[in-house]
Design a protein around this motif. Structure first.
Motif, PDB file in Angstrom:
ATOM      1  N   ASN A  68      28.465  40.537  43.348  1.00 30.24           N
ATOM      2  CA  ASN A  68      28.474  42.003  43.483  1.00 30.24           C
ATOM      3  C   ASN A  68      29.665  42.656  42.781  1.00 30.24           C
ATOM      4  O   ASN A  68      30.152  43.712  43.195  1.00 30.24           O
ATOM      5  N   GLY A  69      30.159  42.005  41.737  1.00 28.52           N
ATOM      6  CA  GLY A  69      31.245  42.580  40.958  1.00 28.52           C
ATOM      7  C   GLY A  69      32.626  42.421  41.561  1.00 28.52           C
ATOM      8  O   GLY A  69      33.597  42.891  40.979  1.00 28.52           O
ATOM      9  N   ALA A  70      32.732  41.770  42.738  1.00 30.11           N
ATOM     10  CA  ALA A  70      34.060  41.572  43.363  1.00 30.11           C
ATOM     11  C   ALA A  70      34.807  40.499  42.601  1.00 30.11           C
ATOM     12  O   ALA A  70      34.381  39.357  42.542  1.00 30.11           O
ATOM     13  N   GLY A  71      35.961  40.858  42.040  1.00 28.14           N
ATOM     14  CA  GLY A  71      36.657  39.943  41.142  1.00 28.14           C
ATOM     15  C   GLY A  71      37.755  39.127  41.766  1.00 28.14           C
ATOM     16  O   GLY A  71      38.440  38.364  41.082  1.00 28.14           O
ATOM     17  N   THR A  72      37.972  39.268  43.082  1.00 22.17           N
ATOM     18  CA  THR A  72      39.041  38.525  43.737  1.00 22.17           C
ATOM     19  C   THR A  72      38.563  37.934  45.056  1.00 22.17           C
ATOM     20  O   THR A  72      37.605  38.415  45.671  1.00 22.17           O
ATOM     21  N   THR A  73      39.253  36.890  45.450  1.00 29.18           N
ATOM     22  CA  THR A  73      39.096  36.333  46.792  1.00 29.18           C
ATOM     23  C   THR A  73      40.493  36.141  47.350  1.00 29.18           C
ATOM     24  O   THR A  73      41.480  36.333  46.630  1.00 29.18           O
ATOM     25  N   VAL A  74      40.601  35.775  48.625  1.00 34.25           N
ATOM     26  CA  VAL A  74      41.924  35.670  49.240  1.00 34.25           C
ATOM     27  C   VAL A  74      42.070  34.353  49.989  1.00 34.25           C
ATOM     28  O   VAL A  74      41.132  33.882  50.640  1.00 34.25           O
ATOM     29  N   ASN A  75      43.255  33.772  49.872  1.00 35.81           N
ATOM     30  CA  ASN A  75      43.696  32.676  50.712  1.00 35.81           C
ATOM     31  C   ASN A  75      44.761  33.200  51.667  1.00 35.81           C
ATOM     32  O   ASN A  75      45.396  34.223  51.396  1.00 35.81           O
ATOM     33  N   VAL A  76      44.993  32.484  52.753  1.00 34.77           N
ATOM     34  CA  VAL A  76      46.106  32.773  53.656  1.00 34.77           C
ATOM     35  C   VAL A  76      46.995  31.536  53.688  1.00 34.77           C
ATOM     36  O   VAL A  76      46.505  30.421  53.901  1.00 34.77           O
ATOM     37  N   VAL A  77      48.294  31.733  53.470  1.00 36.21           N
ATOM     38  CA  VAL A  77      49.219  30.607  53.362  1.00 36.21           C
ATOM     39  C   VAL A  77      50.438  30.851  54.252  1.00 36.21           C
ATOM     40  O   VAL A  77      51.144  31.853  54.105  1.00 36.21           O
ATOM     41  N   GLY A  78      50.671  29.935  55.195  1.00 38.75           N
ATOM     42  CA  GLY A  78      51.846  29.984  56.055  1.00 38.75           C
ATOM     43  C   GLY A  78      52.569  28.653  56.023  1.00 38.75           C
ATOM     44  O   GLY A  78      52.004  27.633  55.618  1.00 38.75           O
ATOM     45  N   MET A  79      53.818  28.637  56.460  1.00 34.60           N
ATOM     46  CA  MET A  79      54.628  27.438  56.290  1.00 34.60           C
ATOM     47  C   MET A  79      55.631  27.266  57.421  1.00 34.60           C
ATOM     48  O   MET A  79      56.190  28.234  57.938  1.00 34.60           O
TER      49      MET A  79
END
Length: 209
Positions: A68-79
């Motif tokens: 659908n034209g969405a050009g990004t995705t997301v990760n979540v990173v903690g440490m």
């Protein structure tokens, strides 16, 4: 324990609830799920290790993979930084994927694919490990908690993380990925652990012990 069960249920109610609309890959709903997870990691005292000092890592998708034209995705990173100066450079990854299939063709009148087992259950496991490890003595090695986006599109969030890690990939000594642990597999006895990659390291025999 009752506290563990209540915490898991709380996470599951949010992540797999209808309001999250199935956490579709590379969708605003995936972003909402990521923001919830980031908030929980912060609440547990886990340090951010994403972009710009935050918990979220934004991944650019290949043009042919963007739905659908969405050009990004997301990760979540903690440490959690390791407490042993000799071992702190060694990193253990605890991971799951935060996306699911979103809203699709209705099944019995329900168009929301909630994804409780795949893979809100794995996200709950990572969040509970973050809660427990964050409240006790720091582990000797550094621990990264990573929740990947767009696994359902071909592990695109994980591939981005591999190319943009917060520390050199050679420092990673183990990765436990939690996937679909919320429902018993009828082909196996109850409480069976399926481990893909058993033969690739000494982690498999160690878990078997």
């Amino acid at each position: 324990s009752q506290a563990l069960a209540a915490s898991v249920r709380s996470h599951m109610d949010v992540l797999a609830g209808d309001a999250m609309r199935g956490r579709g890959s590379a969708s605003p709903d995936e972003v909402r799920a990521a923001n919830y997870i980031a908030g929980e990691l912060k609440r547990y005292g886990i340090q951010p290790a994403g972009d710009k000092g935050g918990y979220v890592q934004t991944a650019t998708l290949p043009p042919d993979a963007a739905p659908n034209g969405a050009g990004t995705t997301v990760n979540v990173v903690g440490m959690i930084k390791g407490s042993d100066p000799r071992r702190a450079s060694e990193v253990i990854l605890l991971t799951a994927h935060l996306d699911h299939l979103g809203v699709r063709a209705p099944v019995n009148g329900d168009a929301i694919y909630n994804g409780a087992d795949d893979d809100a259950s794995g996200v709950c496991a990572v969040l509970e490990l973050a809660r427990i490890l964050g409240s006790g003595p720091k582990p000797k090695r550094t621990v990264l908690f990573v929740l990947f986006g767009s696994e359902e599109l071909g592990s695109l969030g994980a591939l981005w993380f591999r190319e943009h890690p917060p520390m050199p990939m050679k420092n990673i000594v183990a990765n436990l990925e939690f996937e679909m642990i919320g429902r018993e597999d009828k082909a196996a006895p109850a409480h069976t652990l399926w481990l893909t990659g058993f033969e690739r390291s000494n982690l498999g025999p160690t878990l078997a012990q």
